[in-house]
Design an enzyme around this catalytic site. Structure first.
Site, PDB file in Angstrom:
ATOM      1  N   GLU A 170     -25.430  87.649  49.602  1.00  0.00           N
ATOM      2  CA  GLU A 170     -24.615  86.489  50.146  1.00  0.00           C
ATOM      3  C   GLU A 170     -25.405  86.187  51.293  1.00  0.00           C
ATOM      4  O   GLU A 170     -25.826  86.883  51.941  1.00  0.00           O
ATOM      5  CB  GLU A 170     -23.308  87.423  50.345  1.00  0.00           C
ATOM      6  CG  GLU A 170     -22.247  86.217  50.999  1.00  0.00           C
ATOM      7  CD  GLU A 170     -22.290  84.931  49.949  1.00  0.00           C
ATOM      8  OE1 GLU A 170     -21.925  84.859  48.959  1.00  0.00           O
ATOM      9  OE2 GLU A 170     -22.723  83.817  50.989  1.00  0.00           O
ATOM     10  N   GLU A 174     -21.102  84.535  59.697  1.00  0.00           N
ATOM     11  CA  GLU A 174     -19.575  84.642  59.956  1.00  0.00           C
ATOM     12  C   GLU A 174     -19.247  83.786  61.056  1.00  0.00           C
ATOM     13  O   GLU A 174     -20.279  83.130  61.705  1.00  0.00           O
ATOM     14  CB  GLU A 174     -19.557  86.077  60.713  1.00  0.00           C
ATOM     15  CG  GLU A 174     -19.392  87.328  59.681  1.00  0.00           C
ATOM     16  CD  GLU A 174     -19.310  88.754  60.307  1.00  0.00           C
ATOM     17  OE1 GLU A 174     -18.914  88.711  61.428  1.00  0.00           O
ATOM     18  OE2 GLU A 174     -19.735  89.623  59.695  1.00  0.00           O
ATOM     19  N   LYS A 225     -33.487  88.532  50.144  1.00  0.00           N
ATOM     20  CA  LYS A 225     -32.136  88.283  51.349  1.00  0.00           C
ATOM     21  C   LYS A 225     -32.554  89.212  52.655  1.00  0.00           C
ATOM     22  O   LYS A 225     -32.454  88.780  53.693  1.00  0.00           O
ATOM     23  CB  LYS A 225     -31.134  89.229  50.584  1.00  0.00           C
ATOM     24  CG  LYS A 225     -29.927  89.783  51.501  1.00  0.00           C
ATOM     25  CD  LYS A 225     -29.166  88.377  51.966  1.00  0.00           C
ATOM     26  CE  LYS A 225     -28.205  88.901  53.302  1.00  0.00           C
ATOM     27  NZ  LYS A 225     -27.583  87.785  53.808  1.00  0.00           N
ATOM     28  N   GLY A 278     -26.599  89.590  67.406  1.00  0.00           N
ATOM     29  CA  GLY A 278     -25.931  90.916  66.996  1.00  0.00           C
ATOM     30  C   GLY A 278     -25.440  90.607  65.631  1.00  0.00           C
ATOM     31  O   GLY A 278     -26.105  89.906  64.973  1.00  0.00           O
ATOM     32  N   CYS A 281     -26.082  92.474  60.215  1.00  0.00           N
ATOM     33  CA  CYS A 281     -26.918  92.465  59.158  1.00  0.00           C
ATOM     34  C   CYS A 281     -28.509  92.495  59.925  1.00  0.00           C
ATOM     35  O   CYS A 281     -29.101  92.987  59.410  1.00  0.00           O
ATOM     36  CB  CYS A 281     -26.841  91.130  58.564  1.00  0.00           C
ATOM     37  SG  CYS A 281     -25.297  91.156  57.424  1.00  0.00           S
ATOM     38  N   PHE A 282     -28.533  91.387  60.861  1.00  0.00           N
ATOM     39  CA  PHE A 282     -30.256  91.330  61.350  1.00  0.00           C
ATOM     40  C   PHE A 282     -30.890  92.633  61.765  1.00  0.00           C
ATOM     41  O   PHE A 282     -32.032  92.965  60.941  1.00  0.00           O
ATOM     42  CB  PHE A 282     -30.128  90.404  62.602  1.00  0.00           C
ATOM     43  CG  PHE A 282     -29.874  89.074  62.186  1.00  0.00           C
ATOM     44  CD1 PHE A 282     -29.662  88.415  60.838  1.00  0.00           C
ATOM     45  CD2 PHE A 282     -30.071  87.974  63.312  1.00  0.00           C
ATOM     46  CE1 PHE A 282     -29.576  87.156  60.623  1.00  0.00           C
ATOM     47  CE2 PHE A 282     -29.703  86.668  62.915  1.00  0.00           C
ATOM     48  CZ  PHE A 282     -29.590  86.403  61.518  1.00  0.00           C
ATOM     49  N   LYS A 344     -20.648  86.512  68.086  1.00  0.00           N
ATOM     50  CA  LYS A 344     -20.809  85.113  67.979  1.00  0.00           C
ATOM     51  C   LYS A 344     -19.602  84.570  68.054  1.00  0.00           C
ATOM     52  O   LYS A 344     -18.405  85.142  67.983  1.00  0.00           O
ATOM     53  CB  LYS A 344     -21.548  84.780  67.054  1.00  0.00           C
ATOM     54  CG  LYS A 344     -21.045  84.868  65.667  1.00  0.00           C
ATOM     55  CD  LYS A 344     -21.785  84.659  64.442  1.00  0.00           C
ATOM     56  CE  LYS A 344     -21.820  83.126  64.023  1.00  0.00           C
ATOM     57  NZ  LYS A 344     -22.460  82.688  62.663  1.00  0.00           N
TER      58      LYS A 344
HETATM   59  C1  UDX Z   1     -21.520  93.504  54.982  1.00  0.00           C
HETATM   60  C2  UDX Z   1     -22.319  93.239  53.798  1.00  0.00           C
HETATM   61  O1  UDX Z   1     -21.836  93.042  52.779  1.00  0.00           O
HETATM   62  C3  UDX Z   1     -23.291  94.048  53.618  1.00  0.00           C
HETATM   63  O2  UDX Z   1     -24.307  93.132  53.200  1.00  0.00           O
HETATM   64  C4  UDX Z   1     -24.035  94.615  54.708  1.00  0.00           C
HETATM   65  O3  UDX Z   1     -24.902  95.396  54.259  1.00  0.00           O
HETATM   66  C5  UDX Z   1     -23.068  95.171  55.530  1.00  0.00           C
HETATM   67  O4  UDX Z   1     -21.867  94.608  55.869  1.00  0.00           O
HETATM   68  P1  UDX Z   1     -19.147  93.617  55.124  1.00  0.00           P
HETATM   69  O5  UDX Z   1     -18.019  92.895  54.183  1.00  0.00           O
HETATM   70  O6  UDX Z   1     -19.421  92.872  56.674  1.00  0.00           O
HETATM   71  O7  UDX Z   1     -20.283  93.892  54.522  1.00  0.00           O
HETATM   72  O8  UDX Z   1     -18.454  95.051  55.667  1.00  0.00           O
HETATM   73  P2  UDX Z   1     -17.320  95.727  55.937  1.00  0.00           P
HETATM   74  O9  UDX Z   1     -16.462  94.580  56.610  1.00  0.00           O
HETATM   75  O10 UDX Z   1     -17.488  96.966  56.603  1.00  0.00           O
HETATM   76  O11 UDX Z   1     -16.417  95.955  54.570  1.00  0.00           O
HETATM   77  C6  UDX Z   1     -17.038  96.871  53.719  1.00  0.00           C
HETATM   78  C7  UDX Z   1     -15.661  97.482  53.001  1.00  0.00           C
HETATM   79  O12 UDX Z   1     -15.779  98.124  51.956  1.00  0.00           O
HETATM   80  C8  UDX Z   1     -14.666  98.362  54.144  1.00  0.00           C
HETATM   81  O13 UDX Z   1     -13.430  97.731  54.127  1.00  0.00           O
HETATM   82  C9  UDX Z   1     -14.827  99.737  53.319  1.00  0.00           C
HETATM   83  O14 UDX Z   1     -13.444 100.344  53.307  1.00  0.00           O
HETATM   84  C10 UDX Z   1     -14.779  99.403  51.591  1.00  0.00           C
HETATM   85  N1  UDX Z   1     -15.275 100.441  51.007  1.00  0.00           N
HETATM   86  C11 UDX Z   1     -16.460 101.141  51.599  1.00  0.00           C
HETATM   87  C12 UDX Z   1     -14.705 100.701  49.892  1.00  0.00           C
HETATM   88  O15 UDX Z   1     -13.975  99.870  49.410  1.00  0.00           O
HETATM   89  N2  UDX Z   1     -15.141 101.780  48.805  1.00  0.00           N
HETATM   90  C13 UDX Z   1     -16.333 102.669  49.474  1.00  0.00           C
HETATM   91  O16 UDX Z   1     -16.680 103.428  48.598  1.00  0.00           O
HETATM   92  C14 UDX Z   1     -16.783 102.193  50.521  1.00  0.00           C
HETATM   93  C1  UDX Z   2     -26.830  86.136  59.530  1.00  0.00           C
HETATM   94  C2  UDX Z   2     -27.110  85.232  58.768  1.00  0.00           C
HETATM   95  O1  UDX Z   2     -27.220  84.109  59.396  1.00  0.00           O
HETATM   96  C3  UDX Z   2     -26.703  85.266  57.320  1.00  0.00           C
HETATM   97  O2  UDX Z   2     -27.309  83.903  56.339  1.00  0.00           O
HETATM   98  C4  UDX Z   2     -26.574  86.474  56.658  1.00  0.00           C
HETATM   99  O3  UDX Z   2     -25.826  86.316  55.507  1.00  0.00           O
HETATM  100  C5  UDX Z   2     -25.841  87.203  57.665  1.00  0.00           C
HETATM  101  O4  UDX Z   2     -26.515  87.460  58.809  1.00  0.00           O
HETATM  102  P1  UDX Z   2     -24.462  86.284  60.973  1.00  0.00           P
HETATM  103  O5  UDX Z   2     -24.907  87.551  61.554  1.00  0.00           O
HETATM  104  O6  UDX Z   2     -23.018  86.256  60.411  1.00  0.00           O
HETATM  105  O7  UDX Z   2     -25.085  85.749  59.835  1.00  0.00           O
HETATM  106  O8  UDX Z   2     -24.410  85.116  62.146  1.00  0.00           O
HETATM  107  P2  UDX Z   2     -25.476  84.324  62.488  1.00  0.00           P
HETATM  108  O9  UDX Z   2     -25.241  82.981  62.776  1.00  0.00           O
HETATM  109  O10 UDX Z   2     -26.839  84.458  61.924  1.00  0.00           O
HETATM  110  O11 UDX Z   2     -25.866  84.868  63.969  1.00  0.00           O
HETATM  111  C6  UDX Z   2     -26.619  86.047  64.134  1.00  0.00           C
HETATM  112  C7  UDX Z   2     -26.640  86.340  65.710  1.00  0.00           C
HETATM  113  O12 UDX Z   2     -27.725  85.357  66.233  1.00  0.00           O
HETATM  114  C8  UDX Z   2     -25.474  86.190  66.689  1.00  0.00           C
HETATM  115  O13 UDX Z   2     -25.519  87.199  67.536  1.00  0.00           O
HETATM  116  C9  UDX Z   2     -25.719  84.754  67.177  1.00  0.00           C
HETATM  117  O14 UDX Z   2     -25.136  84.471  68.320  1.00  0.00           O
HETATM  118  C10 UDX Z   2     -27.306  84.958  67.361  1.00  0.00           C
HETATM  119  N1  UDX Z   2     -28.022  83.602  67.232  1.00  0.00           N
HETATM  120  C11 UDX Z   2     -27.998  82.856  66.293  1.00  0.00           C
HETATM  121  C12 UDX Z   2     -28.515  83.201  68.618  1.00  0.00           C
HETATM  122  O15 UDX Z   2     -28.666  83.837  69.472  1.00  0.00           O
HETATM  123  N2  UDX Z   2     -29.299  82.139  68.503  1.00  0.00           N
HETATM  124  C13 UDX Z   2     -29.389  81.115  67.633  1.00  0.00           C
HETATM  125  O16 UDX Z   2     -29.870  80.143  67.443  1.00  0.00           O
HETATM  126  C14 UDX Z   2     -28.668  81.477  66.237  1.00  0.00           C
END
Ligand code: UDX
Ligand code: UDX
Length: 479
Positions: A170, A174, A225, A278, A281-282, A344
């Site tokens: 994905e 955010e 990814k 922040g 992911c990054f 952000k």
């Molecule tokens: C993201 C991205 O999906 C992933 O690509 C990245 O590696 C980590 O963060 P995100 O949806 O932002 O995931 O994570 P989070 O908000 O923590 O949600 C994960 C959910 O999975 C939690 O609500 C947790 O309770 C649930 N979970 C975890 C299960 O339902 N079963 C499990 O065994 C473990």
């Molecule tokens: C990122 C990727 O953009 C997205 O494709 C992937 O699926 C998940 O990781 P996200 O972390 O949700 O998404 O937000 P993003 O908009 O990428 O910002 C990441 C961080 O970089 C934030 O802290 C943001 O403030 C910062 N940022 C972004 C900068 O400091 N400068 C910029 O020009 C852009």
């Protein structure tokens, strides 16, 4: 033969699973979408009567949940039941960086992914397509496949099972998740079995143009990814490194960014200098890449990518240090207003937020922080800073030494946070901070006062009439 998907189960109701499934449910009314999570509290919030209480703040998400919930979009903790019914299962659980053992600090902890794969192997029936949605290290699909294949060899007595595994990372960001999901630059589907890939393609085709749906092999998809996130993060570290140079030389990072961004080979996006990247992911994904490169003996490649994270950490501390320096080298007992805590704007997520590092640094220096954020809750900040708030400091002026140094409080209102402080620091680019009346701030702040615009969202003209000192990231004209 065409596989028609009628029932989807997504394991993980987080920042990725929740919005992604909501958009699939909205665009595919004939598919039943069940989002499951082991966290009962999170599921209860997704099912809250008051739609404002759903656990994730994301523009546009409330409307979709309101429309589809209880129809073809359901949130539940019945993992077993939902896996059983599903013909396609998305794994969207978190994969935190390992804290101990082999690869500690860099490799991803895949324990939840493994748990999910085992649950799928145990409870699913008939032919099931398993989709990796979480960002995972390259070759994770193989782990999932091995676990599922074992179930095929030893089928449970009730059902015969057959699986295919796809990688469908994905790319949503955010804060703009719904927009990104509704209108993606591309959808990436990695796999071996074209029939399974087509089944997933058919779902996306309901709203994404066919030419935007890319098919690759499974390893390319997983690596793409990680690479996409590493490239994006690299741009931010690059521009942040230049911001420091601008401040030292009298150049302006916005002008430099504009000048280089017009080169179509470079492009204008992701060139905003800020407090450092922040988000969940990054950092994690780069460290994964570093681990992977080291694993294959590519140490120079590993060092190259690791430097992106090193620069980011250095940059965050650089901001804290210059704030202390501007405030006469000491902030002990000084009240400092922090505007924005999420990583952000337009999200309540604080994972890896630069605000955490910067606030911790300032607390360490003895500051009294009044923290405001329109969406992040008090208890989240408490968790992130690992200290309880001290509400007593909210309405106090600076230099209230009787309150032990290094305290913070949560401010519901911006003015409440600014009142009596020595400095205002904008750490998240929330729209409301652009409209602050700085003329009025002059009356409630202690002078000489500084405003540190670390997001470069304020307008210099708004400060012309005031006696506030404005510092802006990467602006070398301010000494
Ligand atoms: C993201 C991205 O999906 C992933 O690509 C990245 O590696 C980590 O963060 P995100 O949806 O932002 O995931 O994570 P989070 O908000 O923590 O949600 C994960 C959910 O999975 C939690 O609500 C947790 O309770 C649930 N979970 C975890 C299960 O339902 N079963 C499990 O065994 C473990
Ligand atoms: C990122 C990727 O953009 C997205 O494709 C992937 O699926 C998940 O990781 P996200 O972390 O949700 O998404 O937000 P993003 O908009 O990428 O910002 C990441 C961080 O970089 C934030 O802290 C943001 O403030 C910062 N940022 C972004 C900068 O400091 N400068 C910029 O020009 C852009």
């Amino acid at each position: 033969m065409q596989t028609k998907i009628k029932n989807i189960c997504c394991i993980g109701a987080g920042y990725v699973g929740g919005p992604t499934m909501a958009v699939i449910a909205k665009n595919c009314p004939n598919i039943a979408v069940n989002v499951v999570d082991v966290n009962q509290e999170r599921i209860n919030l997704w099912n809250s009567k008051n739609i404002d209480d759903i656990p994730i703040y994301e523009p546009g998400l409330h409307e979709i949940v309101k429309k589809c919930r209880g129809k073809n979009l359901n949130f539940s903790s019945d993992v077993k039941g939902c896996i059983k019914k599903a013909d396609m299962i998305f794994i969207s659980v978190n994969t935190p960086t390992k804290k101990k053992g082999i690869g500690a600090g860099k490799a991803s902890d895949l324990k939840w992914v493994e748990v999910c794969a085992r649950e799928v192997a145990q409870y699913s029936s008939g032919y099931t397509i398993v989709v990796e949605k979480s960002t995972l290290p390259v070759k994770t699909a193989e782990v999932i496949k091995n676990i599922l294949e074992a179930a095929q060899i030893y089928p449970n007595t009730e059902h015969s099972v057959k699986f295919d595994v796809l990688s469908n990372p994905e790319f949503l960001a955010e804060g703009s998740a719904i927009k990104d999901l509704e209108n993606p630059d591309r959808v990436l589907i990695g796999g071996e079995n074209i029939e399974a890939m087509n089944a997933l393609t058919n779902i996306y085709e309901k709203w994404v143009p066919k030419e935007k749906i890319l098919h690759t092999n499974i390893w390319s998809s997983e690596l793409a990814k990680l690479t996409a996130n590493a490239f994006l993060a690299q741009r931010i570290s690059s521009i942040n490194s230049i911001s420091a140079l601008c401040e030292a030389t009298g150049a302006d990072v916005r002008e430099v960014a504009r000048a280089i961004g017009t080169d179509t080979r470079i492009g204008s996006k992701f060139l905003d200098s800020g407090p450092g990247f922040g988000g969940s992911c990054f950092k994690k994904d780069i460290l994964n890449l570093v681990y992977l490169s080291n694993h294959y003996g590519l140490n120079e490649v590993a060092n190259f990518w690791e430097s992106v994270v090193t620069l980011n950490t250095w940059h965050q501390h650089r901001i804290s240090q210059l704030i202390v320096k501007k405030l006469f080298g000491t902030i002990t007992g000084k009240k400092i207003c922090i505007l924005g805590f999420s990583f952000k704007e337009n999200t309540n997520d604080t994972r890896e937020s630069a605000a955490i590092t910067i606030c911790k640094d300032l607390l360490e220096e003895g500051a009294l922080l009044a923290i405001h954020d329109p969406k992040v809750e008090r208890k989240q900040i408490e968790k992130d800073l690992s200290t309880k708030e001290n509400p007593n400091i909210k309405f106090l002026e600076s230099n209230m030494y009787k309150y032990s140094e290094g305290n913070w409080c949560y401010a519901e209102e911006i003015n409440e946070a600014i009142q009596g402080s020595d400095a205002v620091i904008v750490l998240t680019g929330w729209g409301i901070y652009k409209n602050i009346d700085w003329g009025k701030v002059t009356k409630i702040i202690r002078r000489p006062a500084w405003v540190f615009d670390v997001r470069s969202i304020l307008s210099k003209e708004d400060f012309e009439e005031s006696d506030l000192n404005l510092w802006m990231i990467g602006d070398g004209s301010i000494i």
